[in-house]
Design an enzyme around this catalytic site. Structure first.
Site, PDB file in Angstrom:
ATOM      1  N   CYS A   2       0.848  -1.177   0.000  1.00 44.62           N
ATOM      2  CA  CYS A   2       0.000   0.000   0.000  1.00 44.62           C
ATOM      3  C   CYS A   2       0.893   1.239   0.000  1.00 44.62           C
ATOM      4  O   CYS A   2       1.944   1.257   0.634  1.00 44.62           O
ATOM      5  CB  CYS A   2      -0.946   0.093   1.184  1.00 44.62           C
ATOM      6  SG  CYS A   2      -2.076  -1.276   1.296  1.00 44.62           S
ATOM      7  N   ARG A  27       3.798  -0.123  -4.909  1.00 44.02           N
ATOM      8  CA  ARG A  27       3.570  -0.733  -3.603  1.00 44.02           C
ATOM      9  C   ARG A  27       2.221  -1.441  -3.512  1.00 44.02           C
ATOM     10  O   ARG A  27       1.933  -2.151  -2.559  1.00 44.02           O
ATOM     11  CB  ARG A  27       3.643   0.333  -2.506  1.00 44.02           C
ATOM     12  CG  ARG A  27       4.957   1.056  -2.436  1.00 44.02           C
ATOM     13  CD  ARG A  27       4.903   2.126  -1.380  1.00 44.02           C
ATOM     14  NE  ARG A  27       4.729   1.554  -0.063  1.00 44.02           N
ATOM     15  CZ  ARG A  27       5.720   1.193   0.733  1.00 44.02           C
ATOM     16  NH1 ARG A  27       6.967   1.375   0.351  1.00 44.02           N
ATOM     17  NH2 ARG A  27       5.469   0.663   1.915  1.00 44.02           N
ATOM     18  N   TRP A  80      -2.981  -2.458  -1.763  1.00 40.80           N
ATOM     19  CA  TRP A  80      -2.687  -3.871  -1.983  1.00 40.80           C
ATOM     20  C   TRP A  80      -3.540  -4.599  -0.948  1.00 40.80           C
ATOM     21  O   TRP A  80      -3.264  -4.558   0.247  1.00 40.80           O
ATOM     22  CB  TRP A  80      -1.201  -4.140  -1.757  1.00 40.80           C
ATOM     23  CG  TRP A  80      -0.766  -5.538  -2.108  1.00 40.80           C
ATOM     24  CD1 TRP A  80      -0.362  -5.984  -3.333  1.00 40.80           C
ATOM     25  CD2 TRP A  80      -0.685  -6.661  -1.232  1.00 40.80           C
ATOM     26  NE1 TRP A  80      -0.038  -7.318  -3.262  1.00 40.80           N
ATOM     27  CE2 TRP A  80      -0.238  -7.762  -1.993  1.00 40.80           C
ATOM     28  CE3 TRP A  80      -0.980  -6.865   0.122  1.00 40.80           C
ATOM     29  CZ2 TRP A  80      -0.043  -9.030  -1.441  1.00 40.80           C
ATOM     30  CZ3 TRP A  80      -0.796  -8.126   0.660  1.00 40.80           C
ATOM     31  CH2 TRP A  80      -0.325  -9.191  -0.115  1.00 40.80           C
ATOM     32  N   ASN A 106      -1.569   1.796   6.093  1.00 40.42           N
ATOM     33  CA  ASN A 106      -0.739   0.715   5.564  1.00 40.42           C
ATOM     34  C   ASN A 106      -0.426  -0.177   6.754  1.00 40.42           C
ATOM     35  O   ASN A 106      -0.012   0.312   7.799  1.00 40.42           O
ATOM     36  CB  ASN A 106       0.543   1.331   4.969  1.00 40.42           C
ATOM     37  CG  ASN A 106       1.510   0.289   4.446  1.00 40.42           C
ATOM     38  OD1 ASN A 106       1.189  -0.883   4.357  1.00 40.42           O
ATOM     39  ND2 ASN A 106       2.694   0.751   4.094  1.00 40.42           N
ATOM     40  N   GLY A 107      -0.639  -1.494   6.614  1.00 42.21           N
ATOM     41  CA  GLY A 107      -0.407  -2.411   7.731  1.00 42.21           C
ATOM     42  C   GLY A 107      -1.660  -3.228   8.009  1.00 42.21           C
ATOM     43  O   GLY A 107      -2.573  -3.285   7.181  1.00 42.21           O
ATOM     44  N   GLU A 490      16.709 -17.704  -8.877  1.00 44.60           N
ATOM     45  CA  GLU A 490      16.399 -16.299  -9.171  1.00 44.60           C
ATOM     46  C   GLU A 490      15.817 -16.173 -10.588  1.00 44.60           C
ATOM     47  O   GLU A 490      14.868 -15.426 -10.816  1.00 44.60           O
ATOM     48  CB  GLU A 490      17.669 -15.444  -9.003  1.00 44.60           C
ATOM     49  CG  GLU A 490      17.555 -13.991  -9.423  1.00 44.60           C
ATOM     50  CD  GLU A 490      16.432 -13.218  -8.737  1.00 44.60           C
ATOM     51  OE1 GLU A 490      15.806 -13.707  -7.784  1.00 44.60           O
ATOM     52  OE2 GLU A 490      16.159 -12.087  -9.199  1.00 44.60           O
ATOM     53  N   LYS A 494      12.132 -14.676 -11.364  1.00 46.67           N
ATOM     54  CA  LYS A 494      11.882 -13.536 -12.266  1.00 46.67           C
ATOM     55  C   LYS A 494      10.807 -13.911 -13.280  1.00 46.67           C
ATOM     56  O   LYS A 494       9.897 -13.139 -13.544  1.00 46.67           O
ATOM     57  CB  LYS A 494      13.151 -13.133 -13.031  1.00 46.67           C
ATOM     58  CG  LYS A 494      14.173 -12.305 -12.308  1.00 46.67           C
ATOM     59  CD  LYS A 494      13.777 -10.910 -11.957  1.00 46.67           C
ATOM     60  CE  LYS A 494      13.074 -10.798 -10.642  1.00 46.67           C
ATOM     61  NZ  LYS A 494      13.811 -11.007  -9.439  1.00 46.67           N
ATOM     62  N   GLU A 497       7.205 -14.347 -11.661  1.00 43.44           N
ATOM     63  CA  GLU A 497       6.517 -13.181 -11.091  1.00 43.44           C
ATOM     64  C   GLU A 497       6.071 -12.171 -12.152  1.00 43.44           C
ATOM     65  O   GLU A 497       5.105 -11.444 -11.919  1.00 43.44           O
ATOM     66  CB  GLU A 497       7.332 -12.515  -9.981  1.00 43.44           C
ATOM     67  CG  GLU A 497       8.569 -11.793 -10.390  1.00 43.44           C
ATOM     68  CD  GLU A 497       9.301 -11.188  -9.193  1.00 43.44           C
ATOM     69  OE1 GLU A 497       8.659 -10.812  -8.198  1.00 43.44           O
ATOM     70  OE2 GLU A 497      10.542 -11.083  -9.262  1.00 43.44           O
ATOM     71  N   HIS A 513      16.568 -36.939  -8.802  1.00 41.99           N
ATOM     72  CA  HIS A 513      15.841 -37.361  -7.596  1.00 41.99           C
ATOM     73  C   HIS A 513      14.358 -37.020  -7.686  1.00 41.99           C
ATOM     74  O   HIS A 513      13.663 -37.018  -6.676  1.00 41.99           O
ATOM     75  CB  HIS A 513      16.483 -36.729  -6.355  1.00 41.99           C
ATOM     76  CG  HIS A 513      17.919 -37.116  -6.180  1.00 41.99           C
ATOM     77  ND1 HIS A 513      18.301 -38.405  -5.848  1.00 41.99           N
ATOM     78  CD2 HIS A 513      19.068 -36.423  -6.345  1.00 41.99           C
ATOM     79  CE1 HIS A 513      19.618 -38.474  -5.800  1.00 41.99           C
ATOM     80  NE2 HIS A 513      20.119 -37.266  -6.099  1.00 41.99           N
ATOM     81  N   LYS A 612       5.894  -4.001  -4.076  1.00 40.01           N
ATOM     82  CA  LYS A 612       7.346  -3.841  -3.974  1.00 40.01           C
ATOM     83  C   LYS A 612       7.853  -4.023  -2.548  1.00 40.01           C
ATOM     84  O   LYS A 612       8.860  -4.659  -2.313  1.00 40.01           O
ATOM     85  CB  LYS A 612       7.727  -2.456  -4.499  1.00 40.01           C
ATOM     86  CG  LYS A 612       9.221  -2.190  -4.530  1.00 40.01           C
ATOM     87  CD  LYS A 612       9.902  -3.045  -5.567  1.00 40.01           C
ATOM     88  CE  LYS A 612      11.392  -2.797  -5.636  1.00 40.01           C
ATOM     89  NZ  LYS A 612      12.062  -3.871  -6.384  1.00 40.01           N
TER      90      LYS A 612
HETATM   91  O1  M6R Z   1      12.783  -5.228  -0.141  1.00 36.09           O
HETATM   92  P1  M6R Z   1      13.343  -6.609  -0.022  1.00 36.09           P
HETATM   93  O2  M6R Z   1      14.615  -6.775  -0.767  1.00 36.09           O
HETATM   94  O3  M6R Z   1      13.465  -7.073   1.402  1.00 36.09           O
HETATM   95  O4  M6R Z   1      12.272  -7.542  -0.728  1.00 36.09           O
HETATM   96  C1  M6R Z   1      12.371  -8.932  -0.673  1.00 36.09           C
HETATM   97  C2  M6R Z   1      11.395  -9.563  -1.624  1.00 36.09           C
HETATM   98  O5  M6R Z   1      10.096  -9.195  -1.320  1.00 36.09           O
HETATM   99  C3  M6R Z   1      11.688  -9.191  -3.089  1.00 36.09           C
HETATM  100  O6  M6R Z   1      12.992  -9.525  -3.459  1.00 36.09           O
HETATM  101  C4  M6R Z   1      10.702  -9.912  -4.026  1.00 36.09           C
HETATM  102  O7  M6R Z   1      10.920 -11.295  -4.002  1.00 36.09           O
HETATM  103  C5  M6R Z   1      10.797  -9.368  -5.442  1.00 36.09           C
HETATM  104  N1  M6R Z   1       9.489  -9.251  -6.006  1.00 36.09           N
HETATM  105  C6  M6R Z   1      11.592 -10.251  -6.330  1.00 36.09           C
HETATM  106  O8  M6R Z   1      11.697  -9.748  -7.617  1.00 36.09           O
END
Ligand code: M6R
Length: 617
Positions: A2, A27, A80, A106-107, A490, A494, A497, A513, A612
């Site tokens: 948010c 956000r 969000w 927010n929260g 990773e 990517k 997501e 396995h 984010k």
């Molecule tokens: O702000 P942070 O680096 O702590 O965030 C961690 C994860 O939320 C963040 O890396 C998330 O997995 C991203 N969407 C990955 O691209």
């Protein structure tokens, strides 16, 4: 999670608020709303007209704002969803029954359910399914017995449990923004005759570089020409603003279609900026002055625990390989979300490292606090200056790369791994387990990285062509070994997501396995097989995939014909020493995901269901 933006001054608030929301949209973006009171007191019916909401992105809200919607103070929110589906009625701002109290949150208010029942029993009527609305009604209820708005707010804050970043307006006195924080980030922007509040400084930077971060348990009053900070007991606090270094340009797309592409394309610059002032080109040595205060402790640590989430966790996995191999110290890298709940034992002599772009991730913060409670030394790698995790760490190594806006983390990952490499070399030196010659070789290779990254970025059209060929598949496996093992995860993260395609990261040695059972001509594998100490093993694993009719997209070292003959497609990367492979190998995977996501027509900067800054557990 948010985004909140608030303004008080002499300019037209709606325009500033909408621009603020656009900067914060990464956000959360399932709905948005704005509240701008008129400058004189209004009847409640008129107040309802001063709040406009829309489902979807901020542009939908902007389109609904009439030209005569004016005012010099206001608050706005982009959501969000946690409690209640995305809808106008559930979007913020929320108000009380009378239309006097307006707020954005927010929260999560954890005790909202019981408070709501109590307030309904007292005659309050709720419109939304949110936890947030209870705060507005509780202030209204407290105002029945407490005349002063600040005191009613304070009583409310002492009643609610959970987390909050709150911005509130009292319609009976529309000259003040009331702000409170517990667990959710909130930052004040101090201007000339005008003041701002936002959940992230990137939205404030276009207006002022003077910021004040609120700590948990603090609240504030902003007026056009003044700010006041208080603790929950009501005591006034004195704090001067700090200057934030980010430039406005860093918060804009700079001619690229998406922030994600802009941030990937910054790769070479990111390595340079990350290591600026930390890497001495003449002596080929590494300095991390931010560690000075903890260096004596670092010399004697027995073990390191790295805790993070998502992409930052995968950077941590790279750190685990680096630190164990080069600095000769035991390391465990853990999901922060699990660490805090599994009764971890943090023995004396443990260093805990939090890696986080935002510095606000709720799970990472909670893991840090648990480790600190048990006496660990905390060294964090953080991008956002002044963020909560930065403030609660014993030492912070900042990324120095400006804000990362794309929800999919790209440049932050590269910077995090670069810093972990620098930290590894410095720790090895402090522990006396390395030689100057070995360190110099690493530093020289790091200095060569930006040009090598640029060469991959220059070949992005070829990577786009490969992505186009693979866009038809619904399942992907990414496999790697040793330093490319975290990169497989990773790369898969990517892709999933931003393109909503099923992708799994796996250690290549684990394939036999179980996962190899899935392989057929419709289930391609992205195989990370650069020239390294596990190359021969990777070649065998690629053969095993091919023997089962699996399609293989290989990432290989330039000139490697063995791999390119075996694989269906090959993306070449420059040769680097093994411990720097993660930084090089991740670049084509970021581009691959970007082109698949955009090829499908998705807004890769704002993937569905994500945000984010993940400030809820
Ligand atoms: O702000 P942070 O680096 O702590 O965030 C961690 C994860 O939320 C963040 O890396 C998330 O997995 C991203 N969407 C990955 O691209």
């Amino acid at each position: 999670m948010c985004g909140i933006f608030g303004y008080v001054g002499s300019k037209e608030a709606p325009k500033i608020l909408i621009e603020g929301l656009k900067a914060l949209e990464y956000r959360g973006y399932d709905s948005a709303g704005i509240y701008v009171p008129l400058n004189n007191q209004q009847q409640s019916t008129q107040q309802q007209n001063r709040c406009i909401k829309a489902v979807g992105q901020v542009k939908n809200l902007e389109a609904k704002i009439p030209a005569d919607f004016k005012g010099n103070i206001g608050l706005a929110h982009t959501r969000w969803a946690t409690h209640g589906v995305p809808s106008e009625v559930n979007s913020h701002p929320h108000s009380d029954c009378s239309g006097r109290v307006w707020l954005a949150h927010n929260g999560i208010v954890e005790n909202y359910s019981e408070l709501k029942q109590e307030l309904i029993a007292k005659g309050h009527t709720f419109k939304s399914a949110t936890d947030t609305e209870v705060v507005a009604h509780l202030i209204e209820e407290n105002l029945k017995t407490i005349a002063d708005f600040s005191s009613a707010l304070k009583a409310t804050l002492n009643t609610i449990t959970g987390t909050y970043g709150l911005v509130i307006i009292d319609a009976n006195d529309p000259t003040k923004l009331y702000i409170a924080r517990k667990g959710s980030p909130i930052v004040l922007g101090i201007g000339e005759g005008e003041n701002f509040v936002a959940s992230d400084p990137s939205a404030i930077v276009p207006h002022t570089k003077k910021v004040i971060y609120l700590n948990d348990g603090e609240w504030a009053i902003l007026q056009a020409g003044s700010y006041q900070l208080f603790d929950l007991a009501g005591g006034e606090l004195k704090r001067e603003p700090q200057i934030i270094e980010w430039s406005v340009e860093e918060t804009k797309k700079g001619g690229f279609d998406h922030f994600m592409l802009k941030e990937i394309m910054e790769g070479g610059k990111v390595i340079k900026n990350t290591l600026a002032g930390r890497l001495d080109e003449n002596t080929l040595s590494i300095k991390l002055p931010e560690l000075l205060g903890v260096e004596e402790k670092l010399k004697n640590i027995k073990r390191i625990i790295i805790t993070s989430c998502g992409t930052a966790l995968y950077a941590g996995w790279v750190g685990e390989y680096l630190l164990e191999e080069y600095a000769k110290i035991p390391v465990e890298c853990e999901y922060a979300s699990e660490f805090r709940y599994r009764s971890p034992i943090v023995e004396p002599g443990t260093l805990v490292m939090s890696i986080t772009q935002s510095g606000e991730t709720a799970d990472t913060l909670a893991a840090l606090r648990e480790a600190k409670r048990q006496g660990a030394v905390i060294v964090s790698i953080v991008n956002t200056v002044g963020s909560t995790i930065a403030r609660e760490s014993d030492a912070v190594i900042y990324n120095q790369i400006g804000p990362e806006i794309g929800v999919a983390s790209t440049k932050a990952f590269m910077s995090q791994v670069a810093l972990l490499t620098a930290f590894t070399v410095r720790l090895a030196e402090l522990r006396g387990v390395t030689t100057t010659e070995a360190d110099k070789k690493v530093v020289q290779e790091i200095l060569d990285l930006p040009a090598k990254i640029e060469s991959i970025l220059d070949s992005r059209e070829a990577i786009k062509d490969v992505a186009t060929k693979y866009a038809k598949y619904n399942d992907f496996l990414f496999m790697g070994r040793k330093y490319t093992f975290p990169i497989a995860f990773e790369g898969a993260l990517k892709l999933k997501e931003i393109s909503y395609v099923h992708a799994e990261g796996y250690g290549a040695g684990e394939m036999k396995h179980g996962p190899i059972a899935m392989i057929d001509e419709n289930f391609p594998t992205v195989a990370l097989c650069p020239a390294d100490s596990v190359y021969e093993k990777m070649i065998s694993n690629v053969q095993e995939i091919k023997a089962r009719s699996g399609r293989v997209l290989a990432i290989a070292t330039v000139g490697d014909q063995t791999v390119s003959k075996m694989a269906d497609e090959t993306i070449f990367v420059p040769e680097v020493m093994e411990m720097l492979l993660p930084i090089i190998c991740v670049v084509p995977l970021q581009l691959f995901a970007y082109y698949i996501g955009t090829g499908k027509g998705y807004d890769v900067d704002k993937p569905r269901n994500l945000a984010k800054s993940v400030t809820v557990e």
